[in-house]
Enzyme design. Structure first.
Site, PDB file in Angstrom:
ATOM      1  CD  GLU A  97     -29.296 -18.979  26.524  1.00  0.00           C
ATOM      2  OE1 GLU A  97     -29.437 -20.057  25.904  1.00  0.00           O
ATOM      3  OE2 GLU A  97     -28.506 -18.831  27.474  1.00  0.00           O
ATOM      4  CG  ASP A 149     -26.608 -23.983  23.525  1.00  0.00           C
ATOM      5  OD1 ASP A 149     -25.672 -23.322  23.055  1.00  0.00           O
ATOM      6  OD2 ASP A 149     -27.204 -23.683  24.585  1.00  0.00           O
ATOM      7  CD  GLU A 202     -27.049 -18.924  23.625  1.00  0.00           C
ATOM      8  OE1 GLU A 202     -26.481 -18.436  24.622  1.00  0.00           O
ATOM      9  OE2 GLU A 202     -27.150 -20.159  23.430  1.00  0.00           O
ATOM     10  CG  HIS A 227     -25.643 -16.276  29.934  1.00  0.00           C
ATOM     11  ND1 HIS A 227     -24.394 -16.427  29.376  1.00  0.00           N
ATOM     12  CD2 HIS A 227     -26.416 -17.243  29.372  1.00  0.00           C
ATOM     13  CE1 HIS A 227     -24.417 -17.441  28.521  1.00  0.00           C
ATOM     14  NE2 HIS A 227     -25.631 -17.955  28.494  1.00  0.00           N
ATOM     15  CG  HIS A 242     -23.835 -18.813  33.067  1.00  0.00           C
ATOM     16  ND1 HIS A 242     -24.328 -19.972  33.604  1.00  0.00           N
ATOM     17  CD2 HIS A 242     -24.284 -18.794  31.792  1.00  0.00           C
ATOM     18  CE1 HIS A 242     -25.033 -20.629  32.688  1.00  0.00           C
ATOM     19  NE2 HIS A 242     -25.011 -19.925  31.583  1.00  0.00           N
ATOM     20  CG  ASP A 276     -23.749 -19.548  24.769  1.00  0.00           C
ATOM     21  OD1 ASP A 276     -24.185 -20.526  24.128  1.00  0.00           O
ATOM     22  OD2 ASP A 276     -24.103 -19.289  25.941  1.00  0.00           O
TER      23      ASP A 276
END
Length: 458
Positions: free
Chosen positions: A344, A231, A439, A311, A319, A242
């Site tokens: 994710e 990640d 994700e 998120h 976030h 992300d």
């Protein structure tokens, strides 16, 4: 990245030649009556070749190409939809192996490759309004945002493609992270807070689901029977990609990996403007928990880890306030136009709940950090380093070591106690269990949904 619930073809040389010759063509025609030393000179400057008997042939080639290019221009203007559809950007140069050329140099005109473009579902308001002139105008207004996020996404794609060549059993986790991050820094053309890494490389193993990256001195080695979640993130001007995937060498884990990947794809498919977050979570859980995996003769149901979420993502804020649950019964808040989301999902053979465990490595300055007077000199000094190098993006202890910071743990603890910096310890299910993660980052554009981080791999 996991968030606790309730927590905070390259251009051919011939193409370049054609363009240069077409530009110099009017000169060639004007000089025709005179002697032709200047026409060869123009071509010589463009191509770096000696002019000679082949010059006449080149002129003829250019002339013969003129009508066809004009014809193409005519057909392009007559078929606007076709032109829009065929918006494939081509790099001006070829990437090296291993990759070393920054993405901005491969695409000097900033025409970065788009992600996967998906229309909103039929029957929705977003679909009905997608073709309106107002929405198209809004879409055009976000050109700079798209350029930034697509540049970060292309860097991510090329880095992870290269990373798969060295993520093999026997590599030290710290070497894996540092090698991946070094490639990311080169391709994103790291430049202070304008472009760089969005957060530390997570390489959580087995029962650890998220937020593990090795600290200095960690000698952990990747093994054949490990399930590793890679990640990592890139950003340009705070626009964050992300994106994560799972690596498992032993085929017995394939059903677990497939379950989580399918669940993530379900979340991406369900997401859209005006969609309730709880509905996305319910769809994800239904798909995830329809799978099971057999390990050493025991069959385990795949459980969605209920206190980890996707998120929303905002500039310099990983976030951004909204959470995308991966189980039913979540928040009824709706997704909105113009928002970015990290969709994710995490699946586990354990209890399906994670808790803080192991040594902490991830930290992040709070986006809404208050002004707090600090008495400890080391804490003040460390805060300046964080502000200058990371801002409100996440960082890890290895990155502080890289900046030649020493004896900073007390200052870091003081910043956490003062509420200026949050710590993010590794999140783990029960020992002996296995977890997987996938994700993607999506952008809810006014006219369509773009899965910005989509690549050929997943």
């Amino acid at each position: 990245r996991g968030k606790m619930d309730g927590e905070v073809e390259p251009v051919e040389e011939g193409d370049e030649l054609e363009t240069a010759e077409e530009i110099s063509l009017p000169k060639t025609k004007k000089k025709k009556k005179k002697k032709k030393p200047k026409a060869p000179k123009a071509n010589g400057e463009t191509n770096g070749e000696e002019s000679g008997p082949q010059e006449a042939e080149k002129e003829n080639d250019v002339k013969s190409e003129e009508p066809s290019s004009a014809k193409e221009a005519g057909s392009a203007s007559g078929k606007k939809k076709k032109k829009k559809k065929a918006s494939k950007s081509t790099p001006s140069g070829r990437q090296t192996d291993p990759p070393t050329i920054p993405i901005s140099e491969l695409y000097p005109d900033a025409d970065f490759p788009p992600g996967e473009i998906v229309e909103y579902k039929d029957g929705t308001t977003a679909r009905r309004l997608a073709d309106s002139e107002e929405k198209r105008a809004l879409d055009r207004a976000s050109a700079d945002v798209l350029a930034d996020i697509r540049q970060a996404a292309e860097a991510h794609r090329q880095v992870r493609r290269h990373a798969r060549t060295f993520i093999k059993p026997g590599i030290k986790m710290i070497d894996l992270c540092e090698r991946l991050e070094a490639t990311s820094r080169r391709l994103i053309n790291e430049n202070g807070l304008r472009a760089g890494l969005a957060f530390p490389t997570g390489c959580s193993l087995n029962h650890c689901a998220a937020h593990y990256t090795p600290n200095a001195g960690d000698e952990t080695v990747l093994a054949y029977d490990d399930v590793c979640k890679i990640d990592f993130g890139t950003h340009v001007n705070g626009r964050i990609i992300d994106c994560a995937f799972t690596v498992a060498f032993n085929p017995r884990y394939d059903p677990l990996v497939a379950a989580v990947r399918e669940a993530t794809e379900t979340g991406i498919r369900e997401a859209g403007i005006d969609v309730r977050l709880c509905d996305v979570g319910e769809a994800i859980q239904e798909v995830m928990e329809s799978h099971e995996v057999e390990i050493d003769g025991t069959v385990y149901p795949v459980k969605a880890i209920r206190n980890l979420n996707g998120h929303s993502v905002a500039p310099y804020q990983i976030h951004a306030g909204k959470t995308v649950p991966i189980v039913k019964g979540g928040d009824a808040t709706r997704m909105e136009e113009g928002e970015f989301f990290a969709i994710e999902t995490f699946g586990s053979t354990g209890k399906g709940v994670v808790h803080d465990d192991m040594e902490c490595s991830h930290y992040m300055k709070r986006f809404d950090a208050p002004h707090v007077p600090l008495r400890l000199a080391r804490a003040k000094s460390l805060l300046n380093v964080i502000n200058q190098n990371f801002g409100t993006l996440a960082f890890c202890r290895r990155w502080l070591d890289r900046l030649d910071q020493t004896k900073y743990l007390m200052g870091l603890r003081n910043l956490c106690d003062a509420g200026l910096v949050d710590s993010y310890p590794p999140l783990c299910d029960v020992k002996g269990s296995y977890t997987a993660q996938f994700e993607h980052t999506i952008y809810l554009r006014p006219t369509c949904k773009e899965i910005v981080s989509r690549g050929d791999d997943y």
